[in-house]
Scaffold this motif. Structure first.
Motif, PDB file in Angstrom:
ATOM      1  N   GLY A  73      13.790  19.109  -6.527  1.00 28.03           N
ATOM      2  CA  GLY A  73      14.866  19.170  -7.711  1.00 28.03           C
ATOM      3  C   GLY A  73      16.102  18.227  -6.358  1.00 28.03           C
ATOM      4  O   GLY A  73      17.174  18.264  -7.126  1.00 28.03           O
ATOM      5  N   ARG A  74      15.510  17.917  -4.608  1.00 21.77           N
ATOM      6  CA  ARG A  74      16.848  18.124  -4.807  1.00 21.77           C
ATOM      7  C   ARG A  74      16.605  16.812  -4.342  1.00 21.77           C
ATOM      8  O   ARG A  74      17.539  15.887  -3.133  1.00 21.77           O
ATOM      9  CB  ARG A  74      17.676  18.692  -3.155  1.00 21.77           C
ATOM     10  N   ALA A  75      15.848  16.732  -2.531  1.00 22.33           N
ATOM     11  CA  ALA A  75      15.762  15.778  -2.195  1.00 22.33           C
ATOM     12  C   ALA A  75      13.384  15.498  -1.786  1.00 22.33           C
ATOM     13  O   ALA A  75      13.206  16.668  -2.707  1.00 22.33           O
ATOM     14  CB  ALA A  75      15.639  16.375  -0.882  1.00 22.33           C
ATOM     15  N   TRP A  76      13.237  14.023  -1.116  1.00 22.10           N
ATOM     16  CA  TRP A  76      11.534  14.493  -1.199  1.00 22.10           C
ATOM     17  C   TRP A  76      11.764  15.396   0.301  1.00 22.10           C
ATOM     18  O   TRP A  76      12.121  15.326   0.942  1.00 22.10           O
ATOM     19  CB  TRP A  76      11.516  12.752  -0.910  1.00 22.10           C
ATOM     20  N   GLY A  77      10.255  15.532  -0.052  1.00 17.59           N
ATOM     21  CA  GLY A  77       9.137  16.348   0.922  1.00 17.59           C
ATOM     22  C   GLY A  77       8.706  15.849   1.724  1.00 17.59           C
ATOM     23  O   GLY A  77       7.875  15.407   0.423  1.00 17.59           O
ATOM     24  N   PRO A  78       7.180  15.726   2.192  1.00 15.42           N
ATOM     25  CA  PRO A  78       8.633  16.452   3.834  1.00 15.42           C
ATOM     26  C   PRO A  78       9.837  15.146   4.143  1.00 15.42           C
ATOM     27  O   PRO A  78      10.374  15.903   4.674  1.00 15.42           O
ATOM     28  CB  PRO A  78       7.757  16.219   4.807  1.00 15.42           C
ATOM     29  N   SER A  79       9.619  14.055   3.305  1.00 13.96           N
ATOM     30  CA  SER A  79      10.910  13.086   4.023  1.00 13.96           C
ATOM     31  C   SER A  79      10.539  12.570   2.610  1.00 13.96           C
ATOM     32  O   SER A  79       9.515  12.051   2.116  1.00 13.96           O
ATOM     33  CB  SER A  79      10.828  12.667   5.335  1.00 13.96           C
ATOM     34  N   HIS A 118       0.352  14.185   0.408  1.00 17.83           N
ATOM     35  CA  HIS A 118       1.124  15.175  -0.144  1.00 17.83           C
ATOM     36  C   HIS A 118       2.574  14.628   0.059  1.00 17.83           C
ATOM     37  O   HIS A 118       2.412  14.530   1.466  1.00 17.83           O
ATOM     38  CB  HIS A 118       1.074  16.620  -0.464  1.00 17.83           C
ATOM     39  N   LYS A 119       3.325  14.665  -0.878  1.00 14.33           N
ATOM     40  CA  LYS A 119       4.522  14.933  -1.220  1.00 14.33           C
ATOM     41  C   LYS A 119       5.385  16.000  -1.985  1.00 14.33           C
ATOM     42  O   LYS A 119       4.443  15.365  -3.270  1.00 14.33           O
ATOM     43  CB  LYS A 119       5.430  13.556  -0.466  1.00 14.33           C
ATOM     44  N   SER A 149       1.117  -1.392   0.230  1.00  9.90           N
ATOM     45  CA  SER A 149       0.060   0.246   0.252  1.00  9.90           C
ATOM     46  C   SER A 149       0.487   1.323  -0.029  1.00  9.90           C
ATOM     47  O   SER A 149       0.143   2.341  -0.119  1.00  9.90           O
ATOM     48  CB  SER A 149      -0.890  -0.108   0.903  1.00  9.90           C
ATOM     49  N   ALA A 150       2.676   1.234   0.153  1.00  6.69           N
ATOM     50  CA  ALA A 150       3.428   2.269  -0.266  1.00  6.69           C
ATOM     51  C   ALA A 150       2.802   3.514  -1.741  1.00  6.69           C
ATOM     52  O   ALA A 150       2.382   2.012  -2.430  1.00  6.69           O
ATOM     53  CB  ALA A 150       4.402   1.935   0.380  1.00  6.69           C
ATOM     54  N   LEU A 151       3.317   3.705  -1.582  1.00  4.75           N
ATOM     55  CA  LEU A 151       4.214   4.354  -3.294  1.00  4.75           C
ATOM     56  C   LEU A 151       5.384   4.134  -3.366  1.00  4.75           C
ATOM     57  O   LEU A 151       6.199   4.449  -2.678  1.00  4.75           O
ATOM     58  CB  LEU A 151       3.789   6.272  -3.226  1.00  4.75           C
ATOM     59  N   LEU A 185       8.347   5.512  -1.662  1.00  3.01           N
ATOM     60  CA  LEU A 185       7.802   6.110  -1.154  1.00  3.01           C
ATOM     61  C   LEU A 185       6.773   6.337   0.587  1.00  3.01           C
ATOM     62  O   LEU A 185       6.578   8.046   0.698  1.00  3.01           O
ATOM     63  CB  LEU A 185       7.013   7.210  -1.991  1.00  3.01           C
ATOM     64  N   GLY A 186       6.906   5.365   0.989  1.00  4.40           N
ATOM     65  CA  GLY A 186       6.106   5.375   2.027  1.00  4.40           C
ATOM     66  C   GLY A 186       4.787   5.011   1.659  1.00  4.40           C
ATOM     67  O   GLY A 186       4.155   5.473   0.629  1.00  4.40           O
ATOM     68  N   GLY A 187       4.370   5.778   3.024  1.00  2.00           N
ATOM     69  CA  GLY A 187       2.387   5.730   2.762  1.00  2.00           C
ATOM     70  C   GLY A 187       1.824   4.447   3.309  1.00  2.00           C
ATOM     71  O   GLY A 187       2.160   3.280   2.980  1.00  2.00           O
ATOM     72  N   ILE A 188       0.681   4.870   2.906  1.00  2.00           N
ATOM     73  CA  ILE A 188      -0.485   3.811   3.360  1.00  2.00           C
ATOM     74  C   ILE A 188      -1.392   4.598   2.310  1.00  2.00           C
ATOM     75  O   ILE A 188      -2.335   5.362   2.691  1.00  2.00           O
ATOM     76  CB  ILE A 188      -0.669   3.487   4.256  1.00  2.00           C
ATOM     77  N   CYS A 189      -1.496   4.144   1.208  1.00  2.00           N
ATOM     78  CA  CYS A 189      -2.317   4.742  -0.168  1.00  2.00           C
ATOM     79  C   CYS A 189      -3.553   3.805  -0.088  1.00  2.00           C
ATOM     80  O   CYS A 189      -4.029   2.721   0.257  1.00  2.00           O
ATOM     81  CB  CYS A 189      -1.600   4.844  -1.345  1.00  2.00           C
ATOM     82  N   THR A 190      -5.520   4.204  -0.221  1.00  2.00           N
ATOM     83  CA  THR A 190      -6.150   4.057  -0.456  1.00  2.00           C
ATOM     84  C   THR A 190      -6.073   5.069  -1.840  1.00  2.00           C
ATOM     85  O   THR A 190      -7.935   4.556  -1.825  1.00  2.00           O
ATOM     86  CB  THR A 190      -7.434   4.049   0.518  1.00  2.00           C
TER      87      THR A 190
END
Length: 620
Positions: free
Chosen positions: A598-604, A593-594, A540-542, A562-567
């Motif tokens: 250009g440098r890093a994924w936010g918020p992480s 939202h993430k 269920s992660a992206l 990229l983490g998360g538990i997506c529905t």
């Protein structure tokens, strides 16, 4: 407007520098044959109409010799400039440098921001680290007056900015660099302006001789264009040299791009922005839509500084929707949103920059009996094409041409087929559409509009093979380039592409990109030969992979989590090179939202920002 822009014919007078020695050159264009024009030599450059650089005088002379040696008897003794796709910036991306000695560099950055906020043109600063990636680029340099080449020239091409050149002049010169001529040089100009020859400084009349019709000039004559001469250009006495035939018309503004300037750029450059529940109509602008528990449409936005109406809040736009929302933007501060209503008809509302139409809570019915969510695409300002699956499982089409709905407000055109998926549409240029569905045999099917007719026929479809377990994702990163993604029976992602000549890896074949995927993939491109693809995994992660122009990352079969538990399936938007914004619905039914900056994924890398709401429909 500065005095340097509005008066004079000397070499240092803004856009209107010139000299007394007039020579002849040849230009050609997309829609006209080679013709002679007049230019002057300034600092070794052949300068046309005051600020357009044809190249060095040596280059012009060399081209003259080539033409004469080739025996082109019909060609005047001259040289050639802009013609065709090779003079467009690929993927509408303009690499640039700013000369360290250029004073007032803010005028350049402000002009770039103006272009990025209103057109598909994007700019990336060229550095030592990325120079090899961007061999063709614009360099803003100091010098006398304001001047530029027209279109991409290959290698370094200068935009010269003298001390008197303003931000408005810089916007104008960038217009040349991306492919625009002067507005008053159009073939039809004498219907709209009169030239007062008696007021032109002696020896500088040649700047008004040209009549050019090119693919770079599209749409109606535009008095308000930033590419138009002002009234007193090259004046000897301060009196008008160019007078509009329409009473009260104002010409020669150097404030910003006009609506028709923006339309011309959007017609020249593709692909068109993708539709979906999240869209962007300028840099640092996002609009996101979802269906709430009351079945109404809800909206939130990022304006470059903060989320509106708040980080967790949403604006209600009314309606009773039975499908996910589809939104798209075809211009600055313009949004069109579509949903299926309880009557199975398509319903529409729009934001025109001032208010929601037909009202904040109201909707316009566009008829039909729809069995799929709508797919929407725009290939030009004020042009919309809509597709749905009907009760006969065929794909049905309607369009807005800037004046009316076709074939009628409530009517639809049948495009045939028996589809088992929602339609997916993509456009890579003006008046070009590509449409994809899954057939009853689980293969991918394709049809296209080439500006004249539907191919392979109005009701026919081309098979692209595969055994597909859901709707495809389609993306284009440039003219005549398509990339398609589907999930196969092995749950891996599969890919095929059109390179302008043939389907790869073959007409019926597909390339496996690995993974164990659920839901529907999404793909986005932010530049030439750049793709980012996202799927939901069995955890269920992206998950994410990318094509950088050379290889798939993190590997051909590998994916980055990229983490998360997506529905819900993900939604991806890019509003400038190297910028991605991703949205999914979480287990709390809120939007999450993430972003990649250009440098890093936010918020992480694994983290997500909550944007609130309780959504019953988002992408699915």
């Amino acid at each position: 407007m500065s005095n340097a822009e509005t008066s004079g014919a000397g070499e240092s007078h803004g856009e209107f520098h010139s000299s007394a020695e007039v020579r002849t050159a040849l230009i050609d264009g997309v829609s006209f044959q080679a013709k002679s024009v007049q230019y002057v030599e300034i600092d070794g450059q052949a300068v046309f109409e005051g600020d357009i650089i044809l190249g060095s005088v040596e280059d012009v002379d060399r081209r003259n010799e080539e033409l004469m040696a080739r025996g082109d008897a019909d060609l005047p003794e001259s040289a050639v400039i802009i013609s065709g796709k090779q003079f467009r910036w690929p993927a509408a991306l303009v690499p640039f440098e700013i000369d360290a000695n250029l004073p007032n560099q803010q005028r350049v950055t402000d002009a770039i921001a103006h272009w990025q906020g209103r057109t598909p043109i994007r700019f990336v600063q060229r550095t030592a680290a990325n120079a090899a990636q961007y061999p063709d680029f614009v360099r803003f340099v100091p010098g006398g007056g304001c001047s530029s080449f027209v279109g991409r020239q290959r290698g370094q091409q200068n935009i010269t900015l003298g001390a008197g050149c303003t931000t408005g002049n810089t916007i104008h010169e960038i217009g040349h660099a991306v492919g625009l001529w002067h507005e008053q040089s159009r073939e039809d100009r004498d219907r709209f302006v009169s030239i007062v020859w008696a007021n032109i400084s002696p020896g500088f009349e040649h700047n008004f001789n040209q009549h050019i019709t090119d693919g770079d000039d599209v749409g109606p004559y535009d008095y308000g264009s930033i590419m138009h001469y002002p009234r007193t250009a090259f004046s000897s006495n301060g009196q008008d040299t160019i007078v509009p035939t329409a009473a009260g018309a104002v010409i020669g503004q150097r404030t910003g791009l006009s609506t028709d300037d923006i339309a011309a750029i959007r017609a020249m450059y593709g692909p068109s922005p993708a539709s979906g529940p999240a869209v962007s109509w300028e840099s640092a602008r996002l609009d996101v839509f979802g269906i709430g528990t009351d079945s109404a449409l809800f909206h939130k936005w990022w304006d470059g500084s903060a989320w509106g109406p708040s980080v967790q809040g949403w604006e209600s736009l009314g309606g009773i929707a039975t499908s996910r929302p589809t939104a798209l933007s075809w211009g600055h501060d313009r949004l069109d949103v579509f949903v299926i209503g309880t009557d199975s008809a398509l319903h529409h509302k729009w934001w025109d920059g001032n208010a929601w139409g037909p009202s904040a809570q109201g909707w316009e019915s566009l008829g039909g009996i729809c069995t799929s969510p709508p797919e929407a695409i725009s290939w030009a300002p004020d042009r919309l094409d809509l597709f749905v699956r009907g009760t006969d499982s065929a794909i049905h089409h309607k369009w807005w041409d800037g004046n009316r709905w076709g074939p009628s407000v409530q009517g639809w055109e049948s495009l045939g087929g028996i589809s088992t998926s929602d339609p997916v549409a993509v456009s890579w240029g003006a008046n070009r559409l590509d449409l994809f569905v899954i057939g009853t045999d689980s293969e991918l099917y394709h049809k296209w509009w080439d500006g004249r007719a539907w191919g392979p026929s109005i009701s026919g479809w081309e098979s692209l093979g595969g055994t597909c377990m859901g709707a495809p994702a389609a993306v284009s990163w440039g003219p005549d380039r398509l990339d398609l993604f589907v999930i196969g029976t092995d749950s891996a992602l599969h890919h095929k592409w059109w390179d302008g000549r043939a389907w790869g890896p073959s007409l019926q074949g597909w390339e496996s990109l690995g993974g164990v995927c659920t839901g529907t993939p999404t793909a986005v491109s932010w530049g030439r030969d750049r793709l980012d693809v996202f799927v939901i995994g069995t955890d269920s992660a992206l998950h994410h992979k990318w094509w950088d122009g050379r290889a798939w990352g993190p590997s051909l079969q590998g994916w980055e989590s990229l983490g998360g538990i997506c529905t819900s399936s993900p939604e991806a938007v890019s509003w400038e090179p190297g910028r991605l914004d991703l949205f999914v619905r979480g287990t709390d039914s809120g939007l999450h939202h993430k972003w990649w900056d250009g440098r890093a994924w936010g918020p992480s890398l694994q983290g997500w920002e909550s944007l609130g709401g309780i959504l019953t429909r988002f992408t699915d």
